[in-house]
Structure formats: structure tokens, C-alpha cells
Scaffold this active site. Structure first.
Site, PDB file in Angstrom:
ATOM      1  N   LYS A   1      -9.246 -12.352   5.323  1.00 42.68           N
ATOM      2  CA  LYS A   1      -8.589 -11.699   4.182  1.00 42.68           C
ATOM      3  C   LYS A   1      -7.298 -12.422   3.819  1.00 42.68           C
ATOM      4  O   LYS A   1      -7.029 -12.675   2.645  1.00 42.68           O
ATOM      5  CB  LYS A   1      -8.312 -10.233   4.542  1.00 42.68           C
ATOM      6  CG  LYS A   1      -7.696  -9.420   3.419  1.00 42.68           C
ATOM      7  CD  LYS A   1      -8.055  -7.953   3.538  1.00 42.68           C
ATOM      8  CE  LYS A   1      -7.309  -7.224   4.637  1.00 42.68           C
ATOM      9  NZ  LYS A   1      -5.908  -6.944   4.302  1.00 42.68           N
TER      10      LYS A   1
ATOM     11  N   ARG B   1       4.220   2.480   0.623  1.00 47.20           N
ATOM     12  CA  ARG B   1       4.598   1.459   1.614  1.00 47.20           C
ATOM     13  C   ARG B   1       5.927   0.799   1.240  1.00 47.20           C
ATOM     14  O   ARG B   1       6.269   0.666   0.067  1.00 47.20           O
ATOM     15  CB  ARG B   1       3.462   0.447   1.771  1.00 47.20           C
ATOM     16  CG  ARG B   1       2.221   1.143   2.345  1.00 47.20           C
ATOM     17  CD  ARG B   1       1.095   0.205   2.604  1.00 47.20           C
ATOM     18  NE  ARG B   1       1.405  -0.746   3.652  1.00 47.20           N
ATOM     19  CZ  ARG B   1       0.603  -1.758   3.986  1.00 47.20           C
ATOM     20  NH1 ARG B   1      -0.540  -1.931   3.345  1.00 47.20           N
ATOM     21  NH2 ARG B   1       0.950  -2.584   4.940  1.00 47.20           N
TER      22      ARG B   1
ATOM     23  N   SER C   1       7.355 -10.325   9.909  1.00 47.84           N
ATOM     24  CA  SER C   1       6.380 -10.035   8.858  1.00 47.84           C
ATOM     25  C   SER C   1       5.970 -11.304   8.133  1.00 47.84           C
ATOM     26  O   SER C   1       6.789 -11.964   7.488  1.00 47.84           O
ATOM     27  CB  SER C   1       6.962  -9.042   7.852  1.00 47.84           C
ATOM     28  OG  SER C   1       6.142  -9.000   6.697  1.00 47.84           O
TER      29      SER C   1
ATOM     30  N   GLN D   1       4.100 -11.277   5.612  1.00 44.45           N
ATOM     31  CA  GLN D   1       4.121 -10.992   4.171  1.00 44.45           C
ATOM     32  C   GLN D   1       5.499 -11.279   3.596  1.00 44.45           C
ATOM     33  O   GLN D   1       5.622 -11.848   2.506  1.00 44.45           O
ATOM     34  CB  GLN D   1       3.716  -9.539   3.921  1.00 44.45           C
ATOM     35  CG  GLN D   1       2.258  -9.293   4.299  1.00 44.45           C
ATOM     36  CD  GLN D   1       1.808  -7.879   4.040  1.00 44.45           C
ATOM     37  OE1 GLN D   1       2.610  -6.995   3.742  1.00 44.45           O
ATOM     38  NE2 GLN D   1       0.509  -7.644   4.158  1.00 44.45           N
TER      39      GLN D   1
ATOM     40  N   ASP E   1      -2.934  -6.329  13.246  1.00 44.64           N
ATOM     41  CA  ASP E   1      -3.983  -5.549  12.572  1.00 44.64           C
ATOM     42  C   ASP E   1      -5.058  -5.047  13.527  1.00 44.64           C
ATOM     43  O   ASP E   1      -5.977  -4.344  13.112  1.00 44.64           O
ATOM     44  CB  ASP E   1      -4.632  -6.396  11.473  1.00 44.64           C
ATOM     45  CG  ASP E   1      -3.679  -6.651  10.311  1.00 44.64           C
ATOM     46  OD1 ASP E   1      -2.727  -5.860  10.131  1.00 44.64           O
ATOM     47  OD2 ASP E   1      -3.877  -7.644   9.587  1.00 44.64           O
TER      48      ASP E   1
ATOM     49  N   LYS F   1       1.528   0.746   8.021  1.00 51.39           N
ATOM     50  CA  LYS F   1       0.360  -0.009   7.559  1.00 51.39           C
ATOM     51  C   LYS F   1      -0.416   0.854   6.552  1.00 51.39           C
ATOM     52  O   LYS F   1       0.150   1.766   5.975  1.00 51.39           O
ATOM     53  CB  LYS F   1      -0.493  -0.443   8.754  1.00 51.39           C
ATOM     54  CG  LYS F   1       0.202  -1.473   9.647  1.00 51.39           C
ATOM     55  CD  LYS F   1       0.415  -2.783   8.905  1.00 51.39           C
ATOM     56  CE  LYS F   1       1.121  -3.824   9.728  1.00 51.39           C
ATOM     57  NZ  LYS F   1       1.442  -5.030   8.953  1.00 51.39           N
TER      58      LYS F   1
HETATM   59  C1  S3P Z   1      -0.749 -10.144   6.382  1.00 45.83           C
HETATM   60  C2  S3P Z   1       0.305  -9.906   7.217  1.00 45.83           C
HETATM   61  C3  S3P Z   1       0.411  -8.712   8.084  1.00 45.83           C
HETATM   62  C4  S3P Z   1      -0.914  -7.976   8.203  1.00 45.83           C
HETATM   63  C5  S3P Z   1      -1.640  -7.853   6.893  1.00 45.83           C
HETATM   64  C6  S3P Z   1      -1.912  -9.222   6.301  1.00 45.83           C
HETATM   65  C7  S3P Z   1      -0.753 -11.369   5.555  1.00 45.83           C
HETATM   66  O1  S3P Z   1       1.369  -7.840   7.533  1.00 45.83           O
HETATM   67  O2  S3P Z   1      -0.721  -6.687   8.739  1.00 45.83           O
HETATM   68  O3  S3P Z   1      -2.875  -7.194   7.061  1.00 45.83           O
HETATM   69  O4  S3P Z   1      -1.815 -11.744   5.016  1.00 45.83           O
HETATM   70  O5  S3P Z   1       0.313 -11.990   5.443  1.00 45.83           O
HETATM   71  P1  S3P Z   1       2.937  -7.984   7.932  1.00 45.83           P
HETATM   72  O6  S3P Z   1       3.262  -9.393   7.718  1.00 45.83           O
HETATM   73  O7  S3P Z   1       3.665  -7.071   7.005  1.00 45.83           O
HETATM   74  O8  S3P Z   1       3.000  -7.543   9.364  1.00 45.83           O
END
Ligand code: S3P
Length: 442
Positions: free
Chosen positions: A28, A129, A174, A176, A322, A349
Site C-alpha cells: 500500500k 485523525r 512517523s 507519513q 501496522d 490509527k
Molecule cells: C505509512 C506510514 C505509517 C503506517 C501507514 C502507512 C506510510 O503511518 O501506519 O499505514 O505509507 O507512510 P505513520 O507514519 O503515521 O506511523
């Protein structure tokens, strides 16, 4: 409609074992990034193994709405005609990102630097969120992004703001947040550096480099200079280790199981689930290790083994972030106590994964005690019962696997969002030996 007769419910009969060799759907995180970087690149990017889950389709549709021509997905193949870093057009309407936190947070960074305004919205879960973790550092770079007073979506991004590079030490680990800032940094004046308190998935950095954009690493920091360009390339998306995790746990806990999961991404920043399961006594071996387009992949063989409870090392938490719904099921089937700490992030989450998993495990007769930043689980006998996934895909799939060791059937409510990350889960799991059926359109 009451919860008990809502559609999209899984029912899983107890017992059985998992067997076979198969490939779970594409990663993903990498699929999201393939659309984003492919759209911003110069030239045509061909993606194979793309995850056609609802989250990734939200990203894909957002870029179509910003004028990017994208063919597919067609059996995992996507063709993106890149428009270059400055070729996106204003979308005619707000971009609806559904359940996808990754889409919203990464797009916040990427869109902060565009010449146009836009609005990002999501479903009920995403709308709760936290977004300040991205909007605050982006604000330091010069972006103007409005959130609700609580710091939640929708995000209103004011375009036309010149950005300057910053050095940012992230308070939470994180990927993200790191990715949002690096994507904004592509457009910023000078150097953008993000320092993480613990390693998180590095797919953005790897893929930027694959698209010919230099990223420098110094200790726990990733840095880039604004003003470069991305050059299109082909991407082979490996199978998602986060989807494979349900089968790793299922095969570990169900006696006489033996499965091989093909072509799974084994990026070191995603390996926590394997490390933790192995520390619990799991029999997991890697085969055919190779590098595909800058990401390591392998076939993963899992045979059942007696598991024991452990104190999960906190350094593993971001590397398995995850996978805790699945790991909690492993802990429920282990001998002794498993203790997780340092995992407060699980509370924000797709659901509050600490509370929702504790509730479900208790319903099934397991001694599970939620704590502020983790959980204490004493392994025991899983009973029968009806649990609520709270619309969280990973909770639904984790409890489905629990039935392999339960004394009676397990019913799981509110499972439609399994399609966000694992379309075809029920057929795949049934093919491997899980006695699962669904009602409704999940
Ligand atoms: C992700 C980062 C993770 C993960 C999410 C996908 C990504 O979140 O939980 O399902 O693709 O960068 P966080 O970076 O907020 O922990």
C-alpha cells in the site's frame, strides 16, 4: 439497522490450518508513492503489482482530478503520464481521500507548494485523525493550511505560498510526516532535513532516488534540496508485508500449517513483524531474496510453531506499526504474557487499535489489559463470540485469523474497509484454509 444485522460481516468457523504458496496484494505504501512520484515526474511511469485497494484508488483519483492522465489499474498495471513538478492543475472539487491517512498527510506536503487552493476531505475515521503533526512543520516552511480547531480534517490548503527548507526533528516516529515534509521540500528554497526519533519506513526516500532525485542521509536525518526534477521510471510493487502479516500469524498459530508468501517486500524498516514473531518462537524463513527496483523482496515460508509471550522491544514498534492487530492475536495464542509499551500511536490509527483489540480479545475470553501506550496480553484459550472491527481493516483481518485457534465461531462486524488494503481477502484466506464466509459487500 442494528450492528448485529449490518452487512459486511465475516463469520469464521473454528479450527483448520493454512497451507499453500501464493502472493498477497501489492504494498500500500509503495503504491501510493508510485502514483505521487509518477505524476510529478517527467515522462511515463509504468507500475506493476499496484494495489487496487480503496486507499490507493483515492490517491489515483486525486491525481486524475488534478489533470494527470492515468491508465488502469488493470490487473495491477498502471500507466501514469507525468506532468512534471509544476504541471498539476487545480481540482474542480475537494479531494475525497476516504479512509486513507497516507493520502491525506503526503498530499498535504505535496500540495502545500502548488499555485492553487484545494481542500482535502475523508471519511468519518480519517476526519478524526490528527493532522497538526504535518500542518505545523509545513507551516514553518511557509505553507498555509487550515484544519478544524481540533487539528483534524478537512484540510484547506492555500496555494501560492513560497516554501523554504527547514531542519525538523520529528517528535513522533512517523513516515507519513517525514514523507510530507520531503515532498514539500521538493518545492522549497534550500535544504529540507527531517530527523526521526526512530527509523520509519523509507519508501519515499528510496523512490525519490529511483526517480533520479538525490536524497542525502546523515545519521537519523534524510535531506534534500528543492528545485530538482523527477525522471519517470518503471516500478514493480512487491507484495505488502502488512497484508502478509495476517497469514504469518495464522500459519504460526494453526497447528500443521505451512505456507509460502511470494515476492513480499522485506524493506528493513518494515521487518518488525518478522523479528517480533521470531522472538516469540515462530518458524519463519526467507527465500529467493533479491532487490527489485530499489526495494528488497523475498518469499517468506511460515510453519506453525509454539509461541511464547515476550516484552516487545520498543525499537521494533515503528518497524511493525501496522502489524500489532495481528501480533496481538499471536500473543493471545502464546504461552505466557506479552507486553507492548511505547506504542501510543496505535490509538490514532484507523481506529484506536489498543482499545478495539483489547475489547475484542476480552470478548473472546482472553486476559488483555490495555495501557496508555500499549497492551498486556496473557495467552489463553480463544473462545467464540462477535467482535466489532470499528471499520478498521487490520482489526477485521486479525480477528479472522484468531478463529484458527478458537473453540467456536467468530463473527466480525463492520468489515467493508478490508477493501482499503486487501481486496479479495476472503477468497485468499479461504483458499489458504480459513473457514471464512462474508455477508454483504465486503
Ligand atoms: C505509512 C506510514 C505509517 C503506517 C501507514 C502507512 C506510510 O503511518 O501506519 O499505514 O505509507 O507512510 P505513520 O507514519 O503515521 O506511523
Amino acid at each position: 439497522m442494528t450492528q448485529s444485522d449490518s452487512p459486511d460481516r465475516f463469520t469464521v468457523a473454528p479450527g483448520g490450518k493454512l497451507a499453500g504458496q501464493f502472493r498477497v496484494p501489492g504494498d500500500k505504501s509503495i503504491s501510493h508513492r508510485s502514483i505521487m512520484l509518477g505524476a510529478l515526474a517527467e515522462g511515463t511511469t509504468r507500475v506493476s503489482g499496484f494495489l487496487s485497494g480503496a486507499d490507493n484508488l483515492a490517491t489515483l483519483n486525486a491525481f486524475r482530478a488534478m489533470g494527470v492522465e492515468i491508465d488502469g489499474p488493470d490487473d495491477g498495471e498502471v500507466v501514469i503520464r507525468g506532468v512534471g513538478l509544476h504541471g498539476l492543475r487545480a481540482p474542480a472539487a475537494p479531494l475525497d481521500l476516504g479512509n486513507s491517512g497516507t493520502s491525506m498527510r503526503l498530499l498535504a506536503g505535496l500540495l502545500a507548494a502548488q499555485p492553487f487552493d484545494c481542500t482535502l476531505t475523508g471519511d468519518a475515521s480519517l476526519s478524526n485523525r490528527p493532522m497538526k503533526r504535518v500542518t505545523e512543520p509545513l507551516g514553518e516552511m511557509g505553507a498555509r493550511i487550515d484544519t478544524s480547531e481540533a487539528g483534524t480534517p478537512p484540510l484547506h490548503i492555500h496555494g501560492g505560498q513560497p516554501l523554504r527548507g527547514i531542519h525538523y526533528a520529528m517528535p513522533v516516529a512517523s513516515a507519513q510526516v517525514k514523507s510530507a515534509l520531503l515532498l514539500a521540500g521538493l518545492y522549497a528554497d534550500g535544504e529540507t532535513c527531517v530527523t526521526e526519533p526512530a527509523p520509519t519506513r523509507d519508501h519515499t526516500e528510496r523512490m525519490l532516488q529511483g526517480f533520479g532525485y538525490p536524497v542525502r542521509h546523515a545519521g537519523a536525518s534524510a535531506c534534500l534540496d528543492g528545485g530538482g526534477k523527477l525522471v519517470a521510471r518503471d516500478i514493480d510493487v512487491p507484495a505488502d508485508i502488512s497484508s502478509a502479516a495476517f497469514f504469518m500469524v495464522g500459519a504460526s498459530i494453526a497447528p500443521d500449517s505451512d505456507i509460502t508468501l511470494e515476492h513480499v517486500g522485506i524493506n528493513p524498516t518494515r521487518l518488525g513483524v518478522i523479528t517480533i514473531l521470531q522472538q516469540m518462537g515462530a518458524d519463519i524463513t526467507l527465500h529467493n531474496e533479491q532487490s527489485v527496483g530499489g526495494e528488497p523482496v523475498a518469499d517468506i515460508r511460515v510453519r506453525s510453531a509454539p509461541l511464547k509471550g515476550i516484552a516487545i522491544p520498543e525499537v521494533q514498534v515503528p518497524l511493525a506499526i501496522d502489524e500489532f492487530p495481528a501480533l496481538f492475536i499471536a500473543a493471545a495464542c502464546a504461552e505466557g504474557e506479552t507486553v507492548l509499551t511505547g506504542a501510543r500511536e496505535l490509538r490514532v490509527k484507523e481506529s484506536d487499535r489498543i482499545q478495539v483489540m483489547a475489547d475484542g480479545l476480552q470478548t473472546l475470553g482472553i486476559d488483555a489489559e490495555p495501557t496508555e501506550d500499549g497492551m498486556r496480553i496473557r495467552g489463553g484459550t480463544l473462545g467464540s463470540g462477535s467482535v466489532d472491527s470499528h471499520g478498521d481493516h487490520r482489526i477485521a483481518m486479525a480477528f479472522a485469523m484468531a478463529a484458527l485457534r478458537a473453540s467456536g465461531p467468530i463473527t466480525i462486524r463492520d468489515c467493508a474497509n478490508v477493501a482499503t488494503s486487501f481486496p479479495g481477502f476472503v477468497d485468499r484466506a479461504a483458499g489458504a484454509g480459513l473457514a471464512i464466509s462474508q455477508e454483504g459487500g465486503a
